[in-house]
Scaffold this motif. Sequence first.
Motif, PDB file in Angstrom:
ATOM      1  N   PHE A 102       0.853  -1.183   0.000  1.00  0.00           N
ATOM      2  CA  PHE A 102       0.000   0.000   0.000  1.00  0.00           C
ATOM      3  C   PHE A 102       0.892   1.238   0.000  1.00  0.00           C
ATOM      4  CE2 PHE A 102      -2.607  -3.174   2.133  1.00  0.00           C
ATOM      5  CZ  PHE A 102      -3.905  -2.920   1.721  1.00  0.00           C
ATOM      6  N   ASP A 103       0.537   2.248  -0.787  1.00  0.00           N
ATOM      7  CA  ASP A 103       1.155   3.552  -0.619  1.00  0.00           C
ATOM      8  C   ASP A 103       0.796   4.085   0.768  1.00  0.00           C
ATOM      9  OD1 ASP A 103       2.443   3.733  -3.041  1.00  0.00           O
ATOM     10  OD2 ASP A 103       0.960   5.041  -3.988  1.00  0.00           O
ATOM     11  N   PRO A 104       1.680   4.885   1.382  1.00  0.00           N
ATOM     12  CA  PRO A 104       1.403   5.363   2.742  1.00  0.00           C
ATOM     13  C   PRO A 104       0.412   6.525   2.811  1.00  0.00           C
ATOM     14  CG  PRO A 104       3.503   6.207   1.995  1.00  0.00           C
ATOM     15  CD  PRO A 104       3.020   5.265   0.923  1.00  0.00           C
ATOM     16  N   ASP A 105      -0.207   6.874   1.696  1.00  0.00           N
ATOM     17  CA  ASP A 105      -1.248   7.909   1.712  1.00  0.00           C
ATOM     18  C   ASP A 105      -2.624   7.286   1.471  1.00  0.00           C
ATOM     19  OD1 ASP A 105      -0.810   7.239  -0.923  1.00  0.00           O
ATOM     20  OD2 ASP A 105      -0.504   9.291  -1.634  1.00  0.00           O
ATOM     21  N   ILE A 106      -2.750   6.023   1.864  1.00  0.00           N
ATOM     22  CA  ILE A 106      -4.015   5.284   1.758  1.00  0.00           C
ATOM     23  C   ILE A 106      -4.598   5.065   3.147  1.00  0.00           C
ATOM     24  CG2 ILE A 106      -4.966   2.979   1.243  1.00  0.00           C
ATOM     25  CD1 ILE A 106      -3.222   2.912  -1.245  1.00  0.00           C
ATOM     26  N   VAL A 107      -5.919   5.095   3.239  1.00  0.00           N
ATOM     27  CA  VAL A 107      -6.638   4.768   4.472  1.00  0.00           C
ATOM     28  C   VAL A 107      -7.554   3.590   4.172  1.00  0.00           C
ATOM     29  CG1 VAL A 107      -8.218   5.600   6.247  1.00  0.00           C
ATOM     30  CG2 VAL A 107      -6.570   7.178   5.225  1.00  0.00           C
ATOM     31  N   ILE A 108      -7.551   2.597   5.047  1.00  0.00           N
ATOM     32  CA  ILE A 108      -8.365   1.388   4.876  1.00  0.00           C
ATOM     33  C   ILE A 108      -9.805   1.646   5.319  1.00  0.00           C
ATOM     34  CG2 ILE A 108      -8.643  -1.024   5.594  1.00  0.00           C
ATOM     35  CD1 ILE A 108      -6.270  -0.462   3.761  1.00  0.00           C
ATOM     36  N   LYS A 109     -10.764   1.100   4.546  1.00  0.00           N
ATOM     37  CA  LYS A 109     -12.173   1.304   4.875  1.00  0.00           C
ATOM     38  C   LYS A 109     -12.923   0.001   5.127  1.00  0.00           C
ATOM     39  CE  LYS A 109     -14.471   4.374   2.480  1.00  0.00           C
ATOM     40  NZ  LYS A 109     -15.059   5.118   1.340  1.00  0.00           N
ATOM     41  N   ASN A 110     -12.333  -1.140   4.784  1.00  0.00           N
ATOM     42  CA  ASN A 110     -13.048  -2.404   4.883  1.00  0.00           C
ATOM     43  C   ASN A 110     -12.291  -3.382   5.769  1.00  0.00           C
ATOM     44  OD1 ASN A 110     -14.927  -4.511   4.262  1.00  0.00           O
ATOM     45  ND2 ASN A 110     -15.232  -3.610   2.234  1.00  0.00           N
ATOM     46  N   ASP A 111     -12.978  -4.414   6.241  1.00  0.00           N
ATOM     47  CA  ASP A 111     -12.356  -5.406   7.110  1.00  0.00           C
ATOM     48  C   ASP A 111     -11.203  -6.098   6.397  1.00  0.00           C
ATOM     49  OD1 ASP A 111     -14.098  -4.833   9.151  1.00  0.00           O
ATOM     50  OD2 ASP A 111     -15.486  -6.452   8.665  1.00  0.00           O
ATOM     51  N   TRP A 112     -10.156  -6.388   7.145  1.00  0.00           N
ATOM     52  CA  TRP A 112      -8.958  -6.970   6.557  1.00  0.00           C
ATOM     53  C   TRP A 112      -9.230  -8.318   5.905  1.00  0.00           C
ATOM     54  CZ3 TRP A 112      -4.861  -5.774   4.328  1.00  0.00           C
ATOM     55  CH2 TRP A 112      -3.821  -6.698   4.141  1.00  0.00           C
ATOM     56  N   ASN A 113     -10.148  -9.077   6.442  1.00  0.00           N
ATOM     57  CA  ASN A 113     -10.407 -10.403   5.864  1.00  0.00           C
ATOM     58  C   ASN A 113     -10.909 -10.312   4.430  1.00  0.00           C
ATOM     59  OD1 ASN A 113     -12.934  -9.363   6.748  1.00  0.00           O
ATOM     60  ND2 ASN A 113     -13.800 -11.415   6.869  1.00  0.00           N
ATOM     61  N   MET A 241     -10.953   1.218   0.218  1.00  0.00           N
ATOM     62  CA  MET A 241      -9.903   2.058   0.782  1.00  0.00           C
ATOM     63  C   MET A 241     -10.041   3.450   0.181  1.00  0.00           C
ATOM     64  SD  MET A 241      -6.716   0.332  -1.278  1.00  0.00           S
ATOM     65  CE  MET A 241      -7.085  -0.455  -2.858  1.00  0.00           C
ATOM     66  N   SER A 242      -9.269   4.396   0.705  1.00  0.00           N
ATOM     67  CA  SER A 242      -9.327   5.759   0.210  1.00  0.00           C
ATOM     68  C   SER A 242      -7.894   6.232  -0.026  1.00  0.00           C
ATOM     69  CB  SER A 242     -10.026   6.657   1.236  1.00  0.00           C
ATOM     70  OG  SER A 242     -10.589   7.792   0.635  1.00  0.00           O
ATOM     71  N   HIS A 243      -7.638   6.756  -1.244  1.00  0.00           N
ATOM     72  CA  HIS A 243      -6.268   7.087  -1.654  1.00  0.00           C
ATOM     73  C   HIS A 243      -6.162   8.586  -1.896  1.00  0.00           C
ATOM     74  CE1 HIS A 243      -2.637   5.730  -4.350  1.00  0.00           C
ATOM     75  NE2 HIS A 243      -2.292   6.543  -3.383  1.00  0.00           N
ATOM     76  N   ALA A 244      -5.211   9.228  -1.229  1.00  0.00           N
ATOM     77  CA  ALA A 244      -4.986  10.669  -1.396  1.00  0.00           C
ATOM     78  C   ALA A 244      -4.107  10.900  -2.618  1.00  0.00           C
ATOM     79  CB  ALA A 244      -4.330  11.250  -0.151  1.00  0.00           C
ATOM     80  N   LEU A 245      -4.731  10.967  -3.780  1.00  0.00           N
ATOM     81  CA  LEU A 245      -3.995  11.150  -5.025  1.00  0.00           C
ATOM     82  C   LEU A 245      -3.540  12.603  -5.171  1.00  0.00           C
ATOM     83  CD1 LEU A 245      -6.319   9.144  -7.445  1.00  0.00           C
ATOM     84  CD2 LEU A 245      -4.261   8.331  -6.292  1.00  0.00           C
ATOM     85  N   GLY A 246      -2.452  12.801  -5.902  1.00  0.00           N
ATOM     86  CA  GLY A 246      -1.992  14.152  -6.184  1.00  0.00           C
ATOM     87  C   GLY A 246      -1.151  14.745  -5.072  1.00  0.00           C
ATOM     88  N   ALA A 247      -0.859  16.032  -5.194  1.00  0.00           N
ATOM     89  CA  ALA A 247       0.063  16.706  -4.274  1.00  0.00           C
ATOM     90  C   ALA A 247      -0.594  17.146  -2.970  1.00  0.00           C
ATOM     91  CB  ALA A 247       0.685  17.920  -4.968  1.00  0.00           C
ATOM     92  N   PHE A 248      -1.926  17.273  -2.963  1.00  0.00           N
ATOM     93  CA  PHE A 248      -2.614  17.782  -1.772  1.00  0.00           C
ATOM     94  C   PHE A 248      -2.861  16.659  -0.771  1.00  0.00           C
ATOM     95  CE2 PHE A 248      -3.843  20.840  -5.113  1.00  0.00           C
ATOM     96  CZ  PHE A 248      -3.376  22.013  -4.519  1.00  0.00           C
ATOM     97  N   LYS A 249      -1.825  16.293  -0.036  1.00  0.00           N
ATOM     98  CA  LYS A 249      -1.958  15.246   0.965  1.00  0.00           C
ATOM     99  C   LYS A 249      -2.694  15.799   2.193  1.00  0.00           C
ATOM    100  CE  LYS A 249       0.367  12.620  -1.764  1.00  0.00           C
ATOM    101  NZ  LYS A 249      -0.387  11.690  -2.637  1.00  0.00           N
ATOM    102  N   PRO A 250      -3.442  14.963   2.906  1.00  0.00           N
ATOM    103  CA  PRO A 250      -4.221  15.454   4.049  1.00  0.00           C
ATOM    104  C   PRO A 250      -3.381  16.166   5.109  1.00  0.00           C
ATOM    105  CG  PRO A 250      -4.922  13.247   3.443  1.00  0.00           C
ATOM    106  CD  PRO A 250      -3.705  13.542   2.625  1.00  0.00           C
ATOM    107  N   TRP A 251      -2.150  15.721   5.298  1.00  0.00           N
ATOM    108  CA  TRP A 251      -1.317  16.328   6.332  1.00  0.00           C
ATOM    109  C   TRP A 251      -0.669  17.648   5.878  1.00  0.00           C
ATOM    110  CZ3 TRP A 251      -0.322  11.653   3.931  1.00  0.00           C
ATOM    111  CH2 TRP A 251       0.784  11.588   3.083  1.00  0.00           C
ATOM    112  N   ARG A 252      -0.820  18.010   4.607  1.00  0.00           N
ATOM    113  CA  ARG A 252      -0.241  19.258   4.090  1.00  0.00           C
ATOM    114  C   ARG A 252      -1.296  20.301   3.749  1.00  0.00           C
ATOM    115  NH1 ARG A 252       3.285  16.400  -0.660  1.00  0.00           N
ATOM    116  NH2 ARG A 252       4.835  15.303   0.614  1.00  0.00           N
ATOM    117  N   THR A 253      -2.553  19.923   3.767  1.00  0.00           N
ATOM    118  CA  THR A 253      -3.605  20.750   3.179  1.00  0.00           C
ATOM    119  C   THR A 253      -4.157  21.772   4.164  1.00  0.00           C
ATOM    120  OG1 THR A 253      -4.230  18.950   1.700  1.00  0.00           O
ATOM    121  CG2 THR A 253      -5.854  20.683   2.044  1.00  0.00           C
ATOM    122  N   SER A 254      -4.341  23.001   3.683  1.00  0.00           N
ATOM    123  CA  SER A 254      -5.064  24.036   4.414  1.00  0.00           C
ATOM    124  C   SER A 254      -6.506  24.007   3.927  1.00  0.00           C
ATOM    125  CB  SER A 254      -4.427  25.412   4.168  1.00  0.00           C
ATOM    126  OG  SER A 254      -5.191  26.419   4.791  1.00  0.00           O
TER     127      SER A 254
END
Length: 307
Positions: A102-113, A241-254
């Motif tokens: 997984f890229d590290p700008d992904i968030v999981i939304k479903n059960d691992w199984n 899952m949810s993927h933060a595509l592009g340059a606007f990463k959640p931790w950088r965004t205003s």
Amino acid sequence: MKQFSICTLFEKDYHLGLAVFINSLAAHDFSGNIWAGYRGALPPWLAHLKPGKETQSYILTEKISLHFIELHTEKHLTNYKPDFMLDVLNTYDPHCEGLFYFDPDIVIKNDWNVFVDWVKWGPLLCEDVNSPLDKSHPLRKLWIDCYKKYNLLLKSNKDVYVNGGFVGLKRTDADFLVYWKNIQDIMSEEIGGLKDWCLKDRSFLFSMTDQDALNISIMEDREVTILGRNAMDIIPGGYFMSHALGAFKPWRTSYITNAFKGISPSMTDKLFWQYSNFLLKPYSDFDCGLKKINLKIASLISRFIKR
């Protein structure tokens, strides 16, 4: 449940995405090893974790262990994915039954199984925002001609163009990683190395090096499973899952500034801060709370200001 492991690659501020990604995994019942290849400094939030028996290993819960592997490659890390996955399977975690990248700008939304269940039919991939790429597209014909010089016979057998941020497979499908790495090695020879990842525009043969290599790798007679764009929240209806595509990463965004420009918070933004201080705590409670307030204000502004 079968024991599948996870790997990812990061450097610089992507450690913030890594922490939230791991939090989302823990929230969805993942158990096993997480292998994080990195360049540069280790995350500052490690100071609060319990060290494991091995160097640069940490015990997150009774079921989850986190391991860091320092990398010394000249490749851009996004071009190092098949290499690292093979290293994990063959050297670091030789007993796991399968592996997910997984890229590290992904968030999981479903059960691992669900992830584990869905790799039974071959490598599991996800459609990209730039999909489709028609079977008759000139790029596919160029790829076929290029690799024919190396005695690799590709076929225009798919219209889909997959995202390079997610790959899952069973150990029995590890030969796919060998093939993918070979595709990238040939690409490296053709363009003079893989230090960069976004080259020229889409008319260039290998514009998006990592994703192009992955897409070229599925142009053979191999069974793969491909999820649609909604599986990454690229389009509405996401469930996986949810993927933060592009340059606007959640931790950088205003978020408030963006809202006044007509850019509303995405689903990935909201999920990122939902899991920001769960198991790992890369932010203070105050900073996390402030961001969540900013998100709510930005969402309100976005009701009235649209692009």
